[in-house]
Design an enzyme around this catalytic site. Sequence first.
Site, short mmCIF file in Angstrom:
data_model
loop_
_atom_site.label_atom_id
_atom_site.label_comp_id
_atom_site.label_asym_id
_atom_site.label_seq_id
_atom_site.Cartn_x
_atom_site.Cartn_y
_atom_site.Cartn_z
N LYS A 1 -50.23 -36.91 42.01
CA LYS A 1 -49.09 -37.38 42.79
C LYS A 1 -48.65 -36.24 43.70
O LYS A 1 -48.66 -35.07 43.29
CB LYS A 1 -47.95 -37.78 41.84
CG LYS A 1 -46.73 -38.39 42.51
CD LYS A 1 -45.68 -38.82 41.47
CE LYS A 1 -44.47 -39.49 42.12
NZ LYS A 1 -43.46 -39.90 41.11
N SER B 1 -41.77 -44.69 41.55
CA SER B 1 -42.18 -43.92 42.71
C SER B 1 -43.64 -43.50 42.70
O SER B 1 -44.18 -43.15 43.75
CB SER B 1 -41.31 -42.67 42.83
OG SER B 1 -41.57 -41.78 41.76
N SER C 1 -40.60 -44.26 36.95
CA SER C 1 -41.52 -44.06 38.07
C SER C 1 -43.00 -44.01 37.71
O SER C 1 -43.84 -44.06 38.61
CB SER C 1 -41.15 -42.78 38.82
OG SER C 1 -40.09 -43.02 39.70
#
Lengths: 486, 476
Positions: free
Chosen positions: A76, A151, A175
């Site tokens: 990420k 997210s 997330s």
Amino acid sequence: MIDKTVAELSVALAAGDISSVELTQAYLDRIARYNDDLNAFITVCEESALDQAKAADLARANGDTSPLLGIPLAHKDIFCTKGITTTCGSRMLQNFVSPYDATVVERFSAAGTVMLGKTNMDEFAMGSSNETSFFGPVRNPWDLSRVPGGSSGGSAAAVAADLCAMATGTDTGGSIRQPAAFCGITGFKPSYGRVSRWGMIAFASSLDQAGSLSKSAEDAALMMNVMAGLDSKDSTSVDTEAVDYSATLNDSLEGLRIGIPKQHFAEGLSAEVESAIRTALLEYEKLGAKVKEISLPNNHLSVSAYYVVAPAEASANLSRYDGVRYGYRCENPVDLEDMYKRTRSEGFGDEVKRRIMVGTYALSAGFYDAYYRKAQKIRRLVKNDFTNAFKEVDVVIGPTSPHTAFELGANSDPVAMYLEDIYTIAVNLAGLPAISIPAGSANGLPIGMHIVAGDFEEAKLLNVAHQFQRQTDWHLSKPTTLGMGA
Amino acid sequence: MEWETVIGLEVHVQLSTHSKLFSGSATKFGAAPNTQANIYDLALPGTLPVLNKAALAMAVRFGVAIGAEISKRSVFDRKNYFYPDLPKGYQVSQLDYPIVGKGSLTVALEDGTEKVIGITRAHMEEDAGKSLHQEFPGMSGIDLNRAGTPLLEIVSEPDIRSAKEAVAYLKKLHAIIRYLDISDGNMAQGSMRCDANVSIRPVGTTEFGNRAEIKNINSFRFVEKAINYEIQRQQGVIEDGGRVVQETRLYDADKNETRSMRSKEVANDYRYFPEPDLLPIVIDDAFIDSIRAELPELPDAKKARFCREYGLSEYDAGVLVSTREMADYYEVVAKQSGDTKLAANWVTVELQGLLNKNNWEINDSPIQADRLATLISRIQDNTISGKLAKTVFETMIEDSAGVDAIIKEKGLQQVTDAGAIEKLVDEVIANNQAQVAQYRAGKEKVFGFFVGQAMKASKGKANPAQLNQLLKEKLK
């Protein structure tokens, strides 16, 4: 081969059925072909990935048998990666090249993995749909008109679409778990403190936790074996005995006590999700588990408390983005104040600015007691709910999200978006480990099941998830877009 | 109207750790800009603080030394404000749960009395960097070497009643931190900085007046001047029918005045909240006890011991213990020379004079303790007179040779040979018959004249006791 789990790839690599270079190239080819459709990657590191793959193959030839050696993964874009742009999904850090590696990144490198690139995300991890990214929304591989969740939407979409074998993510309020649910994969959030936060760009420090997005719970265990552990660079990382998360995956679930919070099966939950989870619970009963209803009486307060604590911490964490030392700076500021104002107005997106303002307000003189202090009290109540629950049950199971993935642009009201995380947020407030695993589908879209365990009971949690995946094949179903399922 | 002054001091002491409060960067003074700032100090994304245990130990050391409550659990907070030399946009400090609680300091006042000044608290916090304006026309430079340096902020109660008391308190504080070896206390380099809260009220009232906070005063002398200026200013304001405004003021040493800082600079809501990147600091009795066990002898105890063991006056002992180095120096001189009082005299008068004249610290002294001890020994064993010892002392400043070598080279040995002295005495009597007649007629004051003449003839080297005795005998 690219659709295999990490556990399977590990065997294939060890057996010499495939080389890391071949595998890496296969993923890179797929990224080149489909990333435009998905927008899952912000940065692709073709050259360095192939170099790392070559090194992994060489290490294997020299006798290295590390389980994750040569496995291609994606990080990420919230994890700092040395020499590689680390944007956090923001214009503010569009050109920020980190001079150091996050501990998570360092540990995966040391384990011999290959980094394919950096995945898209909601800006500064603030969002539940991946629509707040400065680099544009990520699309759900199951239906390109829908969101992948957020997210960690880029990581979830990349794993689901076989653009990588596994990916890292972070989870502040859901997330990892919510995008895992929307994308039909396994998303694991360890206990707060289990994985180092060093080099992970902060959103809300007391809630942020790194974790994994993978194709199975077994893979999550393999990733945990690399990621977890004390780090002297993170004062909140926890010093506990080293655990082999793979060792107990096949423990029997006979007599397992499962708690079903009645608050998670109430108004707002879609019928198809409820039905899928109740059906999944029957599988557990077949495995010898006992299911009983429990109560988390303060659960309804958790979203409100979260949206005070998280923005408050964020308002301070994001103060460093001031245009002085690195990152975005506005053009031709007339003075210091102008530089601050325009840099931050232009560098941050709306959702980030909204949360900075909310957090600043909550901490202001005269409001602190009413908001921040009260939210911290609620946090203790929420934690107590779980402490009480775990006196009666071993794990708590419910839906990860009230519904399946929604259409891009469908959720324009911020408060409605905040309620997306109604089942996952309490876990962050309590610092507990939790996992979302695929447990059904509705209208061709995956449904996620949420399992929560007590503090540092990750091994138990992965055992419970893995046993379900041995019994069912929801985690093996694939989207039919992007050349998959042909 | 008669006014009473009320002063409380906030003193920032830079702890002399090798590395910063939350990062491994060095803390040396005077390094090239930004060479002592790592990724945490630059507030790069993803970096986290790790508490420097040495700083914690120093803070506890201070607390134990002033008899303060030590918090078993203390908490760091974020103090939020934007400034270019504050890289994170917040300063990590301690608000509600400081490491050191209530304590006190006893200071000696000029009239010889003592006064106890309360200390409210002391907490750890990180320093900011420096903004450099002059070097970059039209721009500002930022030097983050100092950013993150550990500070101990020591807050006094409003117990201080005059500028002189304030200085006495600061000097005592300075002595203690130096004794504890937790800071170099160098005010010129900013290792010890002082903010003074000053207000006045009519004598006899108990309510506090509005106070002005005077920021960043960087010497003892300026503290005294700034406070005295401020007292005069506030009296003027009130006596002219005005009201003192609660505000922050800056002391300008060049103009010797305080002036108001723009309200914009101080109207901050710092939005403190607990620093989530650090766990609360939890310490136990064993830790506190181990620090207490290692405490050095502190100024008050040392002073009492000097009076008791060495028979010194309160005053001399007080001067000698003002710094740990001075006290250590004195003890070497006293022990090696064997004459504690003479040693005290020489250290407080001659040596101190030398240091003051040259603006030296005791460690800069060209006359080391063992050399001064030898010099004093030579006075005692009558090798030289006390008067000539001063000449030797002067020579020792420039000449690193041994005391005995200097005495010999300069031919300053005292004349103790009875024959030689007798010869001198005889000559003086022979050459001054008129005075001899006066003396013998009963004018005893003339005796001093003979001593002076004989001493002069011996170039000051005659042993005074022997000389006196012989003169008395011969003049009978």
